[in-house]
Enzyme design. Structure first.
Site, PDB file in Angstrom:
ATOM      1  N   HIS A   1       1.061  -0.785   0.322  1.00 45.66           N
ATOM      2  CA  HIS A   1       0.162   0.159  -0.385  1.00 45.66           C
ATOM      3  C   HIS A   1       0.950   1.184  -0.098  1.00 45.66           C
ATOM      4  O   HIS A   1       1.827   1.210   1.018  1.00 45.66           O
ATOM      5  CB  HIS A   1      -1.406   0.287   1.035  1.00 45.66           C
ATOM      6  CG  HIS A   1      -1.508  -1.107   1.556  1.00 45.66           C
ATOM      7  ND1 HIS A   1      -2.175  -1.971   3.006  1.00 45.66           N
ATOM      8  CD2 HIS A   1      -2.567  -2.184   0.613  1.00 45.66           C
ATOM      9  CE1 HIS A   1      -3.396  -2.890   2.657  1.00 45.66           C
ATOM     10  NE2 HIS A   1      -2.966  -3.424   1.339  1.00 45.66           N
TER      11      HIS A   1
ATOM     12  N   TYR B   1       3.706   1.917  13.354  1.00 46.10           N
ATOM     13  CA  TYR B   1       4.713   2.975  12.780  1.00 46.10           C
ATOM     14  C   TYR B   1       4.020   4.773  13.547  1.00 46.10           C
ATOM     15  O   TYR B   1       3.075   4.665  13.139  1.00 46.10           O
ATOM     16  CB  TYR B   1       4.170   2.794  11.295  1.00 46.10           C
ATOM     17  CG  TYR B   1       3.089   2.192  10.871  1.00 46.10           C
ATOM     18  CD1 TYR B   1       1.612   3.169  10.654  1.00 46.10           C
ATOM     19  CD2 TYR B   1       1.725   1.163  11.064  1.00 46.10           C
ATOM     20  CE1 TYR B   1       0.604   2.513  10.105  1.00 46.10           C
ATOM     21  CE2 TYR B   1       0.703   0.780  10.771  1.00 46.10           C
ATOM     22  CZ  TYR B   1       0.467   1.539  10.085  1.00 46.10           C
ATOM     23  OH  TYR B   1      -1.002   1.858  10.147  1.00 46.10           O
TER      24      TYR B   1
END
Length: 470
Positions: A73, A136
């Site tokens: 992605h 993240y």
């Protein structure tokens, strides 16, 4: 789980521009281990030199089993990826427009490593240990209106050598059906917004940058910079640069009550709104300043570090705008003088008078240099493309300073007319019969052209010759 303890903080480049792997110092003992996963001051310092990307959200993906695989992605924001527990095989594919489109990088990440993933680079991973916590930081909040780009995990062109065959792992149906590289629509760069698109500089910027889907040229009819709804007028996180070519430049009218209000609205209030938006969204703000921020009393040329001392309303508003923009983390202030471009300007007026047989009286006690909008626009592009340090840049034509009288004579001569038809007068004489307010002009508008960055310039008289022959 084996962790590499005691490494020094460092960055390793990859074949994908902007994608960098970090080695993180991890300190361990019998109780466990500790690391600074993201430390802004250290990681943006020279020697490590990560972008100061301004994260706004921290996400964690916990994975129970070995072989859990997440699709490729590419998202419209930057990511800083690390592992809290466990170990992954990560794969990254550049899905941005440009020469590196399709470039692939793979590596393993454990708690002693991390990776910075620029906007538009496809990100995916496969867990190599059970109970892997993948974390993240991102510098934008998720939005359904954002643009995403995807790539099939099994794409033959990328040819990712997955440690565990894709047939043997858990993958979502959606990730299995993403397009092959040949069918991927590359993610465009962040948008550039140019305000004041119909002005002299705005037209030059359009010529310099061209028409592209990611470049927006806005007039006041398209975007009112003084509107209280400006913050909601765009999805500002999609923009990387705002070039503010809009300004109020009627220096004499600015001395009237109505003009003063309009000048402050356009040159200060609107600039403050853009500065607020740029700061909040990590946007680079390019602002055009003026010689009128000085009173003209200095003997030599004005340096970028000289203190401002405006004496008229226009100059005061420009100085205020400069001060506001200087507080934006990513900014360029282009200080310029005597701007000439497409449209009505001094050079066109003198050429018209010469052609019509009119012999003008022109001021001969103001000194400066012409600046052509082509050089201003080219400098904007050069600053952005080279990533030059934020700050003030003087941008004018090069060569010896001249007066308006000298320039008028040059225009007459270069258009085949007798320059002796131009008569020189003082500023006081020129405005002696004026019935409307007259703004004070700096007698010295000469800006120092030291070597301080990728400023595009050329001798002003050469540019004048080319301008008149076009």
């Amino acid at each position: 789980m084996s962790i590499d303890f005691g490494k020094a903080l460092s960055v390793r480049e990859t074949p994908i521009p902007g994608l960098v792997v970090l080695d993180l110092p991890v300190h361990g003992d019998a109780r466990g281990w500790f690391k600074e996963n993201w430390q802004r001051e250290k990681m943006t310092a020279a020697g490590v030199d990560l972008p100061d990307f301004g994260p706004v959200q921290n996400n964690i993906s916990f994975n129970d089993a070995v072989g859990t695989t997440r699709g490729i992605h590419a998202e419209p924001w930057d990511k800083y990826v690390s592992v809290a527990t466990g170990r992954i095989f990560g794969a990254w594919v550049d899905l941005r427009e440009g020469d590196s489109f399709g470039a692939v990088f793979t590596t393993e990440l454990d708690p002693s490593t991390a990776i910075f993933v620029p906007r538009g680079v496809g990100n995916s991973y496969q867990t190599l240990e059970p109970d892997t916590a993948y974390t993240y930081l991102v510098n934008d909040h998720w939005s359904p209106d954002a643009t995403y780009t995807f790539l099939n995990l099994a794409d033959e062109t990328a040819a990712i050598d997955w440690p565990i065959p894709l047939d043997d792992v858990e993958i979502s149906a959606k990730d299995k059906n993403h397009p092959r590289l040949a069918d991927v629509v590359p993610m465009p760069p962040k948008k550039i917004l140019v305000t004041g698109a119909n002005g002299q500089l705005g037209r030059a910027l359009r010529e310099e940058f061209g028409d592209h889907p990611w470049i927006e040229y806005a007039t006041r009819a398209d975007l009112d910079l003084t509107s209280p709804d400006l913050d909601a007028a765009r999805r500002w996180r999609d923009y990387g640069t705002i070039v503010n070519a809009a300004a109020y430049t009627k220096v004499d009218v600015a001395e009237t009550p109505e003009g003063r209000t309009e000048a402050w609205a356009a040159n200060v209030t609107a600039v403050a709104a853009l500065a607020r938006i740029a700061t909040a969204n990590g946007i680079t703000l390019v602002h055009v300043s003026s010689d009128y921020v000085f009173d003209g009393s200095k003997e030599g040329a004005y340096a970028t570090t000289d203190p401002v001392s405006p004496v008229g309303v226009y100059g005061q508003t420009k100085a205020a705008g400069d001060a506001i923009v200087s507080a934006v983390p990513r900014h360029y202030i282009l200080r310029t003088s005597w701007v000439i471009g497409e449209g009505n300007n001094f050079v066109r007026t003198m050429a018209s008078l010469a052609e019509r047989g009119v012999d003008p009286r022109v001021v001969n006690d103001q000194r400066g240099r012409l600046t052509f909008t082509t050089d201003l626009a080219a400098t904007v592009r050069a600053l952005l493309e080279t990533g030059a340090p934020s700050g003030v840049y003087n941008v004018t034509g090069a060569g010896d300073p001249t007066t308006w009288y000298d320039i008028a004579r040059d225009v007459f001569e270069l258009t085949g007319h007798d320059p002796s038809r131009v008569t020189g007068v003082s500023t006081e004489e020129y405005f002696a019969a004026a019935t409307a307010p007259v703004a004070p002009r700096p007698s010295n508008s000469v800006l120092e052209l030291a070597d301080h960055g990728p400023v595009v310039t050329a001798p002003a008289r050469e540019r004048l010759r080319s301008y008149l022959s076009a």
